[in-house]
Design an enzyme around this catalytic site. Structure first.
Site, PDB file in Angstrom:
ATOM      1  CB  CYS A   1       4.957  36.931  35.131  1.00 30.89           C
ATOM      2  SG  CYS A   1       6.456  36.383  35.940  1.00 30.89           S
TER       3      CYS A   1
ATOM      4  CG  ASN B   1       7.720  41.766  31.700  1.00 35.79           C
ATOM      5  OD1 ASN B   1       7.330  42.206  30.623  1.00 35.79           O
ATOM      6  ND2 ASN B   1       9.003  41.663  31.989  1.00 35.79           N
TER       7      ASN B   1
ATOM      8  CB  CYS C   1       3.045  32.245  35.420  1.00 37.27           C
ATOM      9  SG  CYS C   1       3.465  33.987  35.650  1.00 37.27           S
TER      10      CYS C   1
ATOM     11  CD  GLU D   1      11.611  43.864  34.964  1.00 38.25           C
ATOM     12  OE1 GLU D   1      12.419  44.811  35.040  1.00 38.25           O
ATOM     13  OE2 GLU D   1      11.892  42.764  34.446  1.00 38.25           O
TER      14      GLU D   1
ATOM     15  CD  GLU E   1       3.941  34.161  31.585  1.00 38.92           C
ATOM     16  OE1 GLU E   1       4.214  35.260  32.112  1.00 38.92           O
ATOM     17  OE2 GLU E   1       4.805  33.321  31.282  1.00 38.92           O
TER      18      GLU E   1
ATOM     19  CB  CYS F   1       8.036  31.956  36.218  1.00 41.87           C
ATOM     20  SG  CYS F   1       6.669  32.733  37.104  1.00 41.87           S
TER      21      CYS F   1
HETATM   22  N1  THU Z   1       8.761  37.053  33.224  1.00 44.64           N
HETATM   23  C1  THU Z   1       7.478  36.959  32.761  1.00 44.64           C
HETATM   24  O1  THU Z   1       6.794  37.962  32.543  1.00 44.64           O
HETATM   25  N2  THU Z   1       6.970  35.712  32.577  1.00 44.64           N
HETATM   26  C2  THU Z   1       7.641  34.554  32.794  1.00 44.64           C
HETATM   27  O2  THU Z   1       7.070  33.476  32.670  1.00 44.64           O
HETATM   28  C3  THU Z   1       9.063  34.593  33.140  1.00 44.64           C
HETATM   29  C4  THU Z   1       9.596  35.923  33.529  1.00 44.64           C
HETATM   30  C5  THU Z   1       9.335  38.388  33.433  1.00 44.64           C
HETATM   31  C6  THU Z   1       9.524  38.746  34.875  1.00 44.64           C
HETATM   32  C7  THU Z   1      10.644  39.772  34.793  1.00 44.64           C
HETATM   33  O3  THU Z   1      10.070  41.049  34.604  1.00 44.64           O
HETATM   34  C8  THU Z   1      11.434  39.378  33.574  1.00 44.64           C
HETATM   35  O4  THU Z   1      10.606  38.488  32.836  1.00 44.64           O
HETATM   36  C9  THU Z   1      12.743  38.712  33.875  1.00 44.64           C
HETATM   37  O5  THU Z   1      12.580  37.656  34.745  1.00 44.64           O
END
Ligand code: THU
Length: 137
Positions: A53, A42, A93, A44, A55, A90
């Site tokens: 994310c 991920n 994704c 941010e 994925e 999520c």
């Molecule tokens: N996140 C992912 O990378 N994948 C997911 O399927 C759920 C959430 C990350 C996004 C963000 O940087 C952190 O997790 C908190 O939501």
């Protein structure tokens, strides 16, 4: 490639996550049909909504390298690089996966002690996909 190997690659990818806001680090390892693996973490952003994310990072890396067919993905996550309890991808994704994968696509969710297997169809039932557009010419 075994799911255990894919899980190990996801754990390594998790270590490069850029998550200064949530502290929640995620790693993904995407196995392509030709046996190659693309990992992702991920990424941010100070504007929060621009976060990508793990994925999707893995998928977009693979797609941008010309890959279109995929066999499986392994994911793991937890605070500050430590794998915690399992979570599922999520919604955004899941929809990105749906663009390139069918309902049987395996999603391996890695926790501290286990690897749980899901398939895309159970996480995104009755989905909207490319065929909907192509059949209504
Ligand atoms: N996140 C992912 O990378 N994948 C997911 O399927 C759920 C959430 C990350 C996004 C963000 O940087 C952190 O997790 C908190 O939501």
């Amino acid at each position: 490639m075994e799911k255990e190997q894919l899980a190990a690659l996801a754990k390594t990818a998790m270590q490069t996550a850029y998550a200064p806001y949530s502290g929640y680090t995620v790693g993904a390892a995407l196995l392509c049909d030709d046996g190659t693996v693309y990992t992702g973490c991920n990424v941010e952003n100070a504007s929060y909504g621009a976060t990508n994310c793990a994925e999707r990072t893995a998928f977009f890396k693979a797609i941008s390298e010309g890959k279109r067919k995929f066999r499986a993905i392994a994911i793991c996550g937890g605070k500050h690089g430590v794998v915690s309890d399992e979570f599922t991808p999520c919604g955004v994704c899941r929809q990105v996966m749906r663009e390139f994968c069918d309902d049987n696509f395996p999603i391996y969710v890695v926790s501290k002690t286990d690897i749980s297997a899901y398939c895309l169809g159970e996480l995104l039932p009755n989905s909207f996909g490319p065929s909907q557009i192509h059949k209504n010419t």
